[in-house]
Scaffold this active site. Structure first.
Site, mmCIF file in Angstrom:
data_model
loop_
_atom_site.group_PDB
_atom_site.id
_atom_site.type_symbol
_atom_site.label_atom_id
_atom_site.label_comp_id
_atom_site.label_asym_id
_atom_site.label_seq_id
_atom_site.Cartn_x
_atom_site.Cartn_y
_atom_site.Cartn_z
ATOM 1 N N LYS A 158 8.919 1.616 -8.998
ATOM 2 C CA LYS A 158 9.437 0.414 -9.622
ATOM 3 C C LYS A 158 10.163 0.726 -10.946
ATOM 4 O O LYS A 158 10.956 -0.066 -11.432
ATOM 5 C CB LYS A 158 8.287 -0.554 -9.968
ATOM 6 C CG LYS A 158 7.416 -0.960 -8.811
ATOM 7 C CD LYS A 158 6.254 -1.834 -9.360
ATOM 8 C CE LYS A 158 5.230 -2.137 -8.292
ATOM 9 N NZ LYS A 158 4.052 -2.794 -8.850
ATOM 10 N N ARG A 172 6.115 -2.439 -18.942
ATOM 11 C CA ARG A 172 7.435 -2.205 -18.344
ATOM 12 C C ARG A 172 8.515 -3.043 -19.039
ATOM 13 O O ARG A 172 9.692 -2.699 -19.025
ATOM 14 C CB ARG A 172 7.424 -2.587 -16.853
ATOM 15 C CG ARG A 172 6.605 -1.672 -15.970
ATOM 16 C CD ARG A 172 6.954 -1.930 -14.511
ATOM 17 N NE ARG A 172 5.953 -1.451 -13.575
ATOM 18 C CZ ARG A 172 5.906 -0.222 -13.077
ATOM 19 N NH1 ARG A 172 6.780 0.670 -13.452
ATOM 20 N NH2 ARG A 172 4.970 0.112 -12.206
ATOM 21 N N ASP A 207 9.500 14.128 -14.093
ATOM 22 C CA ASP A 207 8.373 14.740 -14.793
ATOM 23 C C ASP A 207 8.057 16.071 -14.096
ATOM 24 O O ASP A 207 8.690 17.081 -14.377
ATOM 25 C CB ASP A 207 7.211 13.729 -14.701
ATOM 26 C CG ASP A 207 6.031 14.081 -15.567
ATOM 27 O OD1 ASP A 207 5.841 15.262 -15.855
ATOM 28 O OD2 ASP A 207 5.267 13.176 -15.944
HETATM 29 C C1 PRP Z 1 7.261 7.663 -11.949
HETATM 30 C C2 PRP Z 1 8.776 7.699 -12.057
HETATM 31 C C3 PRP Z 1 9.168 8.670 -11.002
HETATM 32 C C4 PRP Z 1 7.996 9.635 -10.956
HETATM 33 C C5 PRP Z 1 8.366 10.884 -11.671
HETATM 34 O O1 PRP Z 1 6.924 6.775 -10.948
HETATM 35 O O2 PRP Z 1 9.353 6.435 -11.880
HETATM 36 O O3 PRP Z 1 9.364 8.040 -9.757
HETATM 37 O O4 PRP Z 1 6.903 8.994 -11.595
HETATM 38 O O5 PRP Z 1 7.304 11.793 -11.693
HETATM 39 P P1 PRP Z 1 7.350 13.212 -11.018
HETATM 40 O O6 PRP Z 1 8.617 13.886 -11.439
HETATM 41 O O7 PRP Z 1 6.116 13.892 -11.604
HETATM 42 O O8 PRP Z 1 7.229 13.070 -9.534
HETATM 43 P P2 PRP Z 1 5.454 6.199 -10.717
HETATM 44 O O9 PRP Z 1 4.756 6.998 -9.641
HETATM 45 O O10 PRP Z 1 4.731 6.112 -12.030
HETATM 46 O O11 PRP Z 1 5.709 4.763 -10.107
HETATM 47 P P3 PRP Z 1 6.463 3.499 -10.765
HETATM 48 O O12 PRP Z 1 7.915 3.885 -10.905
HETATM 49 O O13 PRP Z 1 6.262 2.416 -9.761
HETATM 50 O O14 PRP Z 1 5.823 3.203 -12.091
#
Ligand code: PRP
Length: 182
Positions: free
Chosen positions: A43, A165, A103
């Protein structure tokens, strides 16, 4: 106004605005005369997507994809699940993934692999925030907003337990907020 749970503002609303404009300028140049599909990863990226598309001089198709890293794992297991698929076919299309943050790189590696099997004409990645030092999987990002340190950031789409958010800036969450929940 800084939210009470925020320790410091890492990137202000004005700085984000400026960066979104410069990213859009690069996209306007590279996608001139094209009609790419912008794939927003749910999201977190929706706030970024909404601001970005309003700076575009071409008309993109927007679509959404939902993925999740394995939530129960204490370490990054590398397991990413597809929660919601695109509505559009991307065969033969120019595709641009829109992400709020990279990340470990696991999410984008999974997405890139998945989307490439569908045979798009091109596949590029646009990310607002890059926690470069946390990378476990190498991933080439085509458009990057800010490289940020490994701090717990929220706001502008990024959450902690679905909160924050809505904040218009990127802030560092006070550690007592996430520690007290454990
Ligand atoms: C976050 C972000 C990316 C992911 C990056 O999503 O939006 O999609 O983490 O992390 P990575 O490089 O370690 O894979 P999250 O899983 O927190 O979901 P959200 O966007 O719904 O908050």
């Amino acid at each position: 106004m800084k939210h009470a749970d925020i320790k410091e503002i890492l990137i202000s609303e004005a700085e984000i605005k400026k960066k979104v404009k410069s990213l859009a300028a690069a996209l306007n140049k590279d996608y001139k005369g094209k009609k790419p599909i912008l794939v927003s990863v749910l999201k977190g990226s929706v706030v970024f997507l909404c601001d970005l598309i309003r700076e575009l001089e071409f008309s993109p198709i927007i679509d959404f994809i939902g993925v999740s890293s394995y939530a129960d794992s204490t370490e990054s297991s590398g397991v990413v699940r597809l929660l919601m698929d695109l509505r559009e076919s991307i065969v033969g299309k120019d595709v641009l993934i829109i992400e709020d943050i990279v990340d470990t790189g696991l999410t984008l590696s999974y997405l890139k692999r998945n989307l490439l099997t569908r045979k798009p004409k091109s596949l590029k990645i646009c990310v607002l925030l890059d926690k470069k030092e946390c990378r476990l999987k190498k991933i080439d990002v085509d458009y990057t907003g800010f490289i940020i340190p490994n701090k717990y950031c929220v706001g502008y789409g990024l959450d902690y337990a679905e909160i924050y958010r809505h904040l218009p800036y990127i802030g560092v969450l006070k550690s007592e907020i996430y520690r007290q929940q454990k």
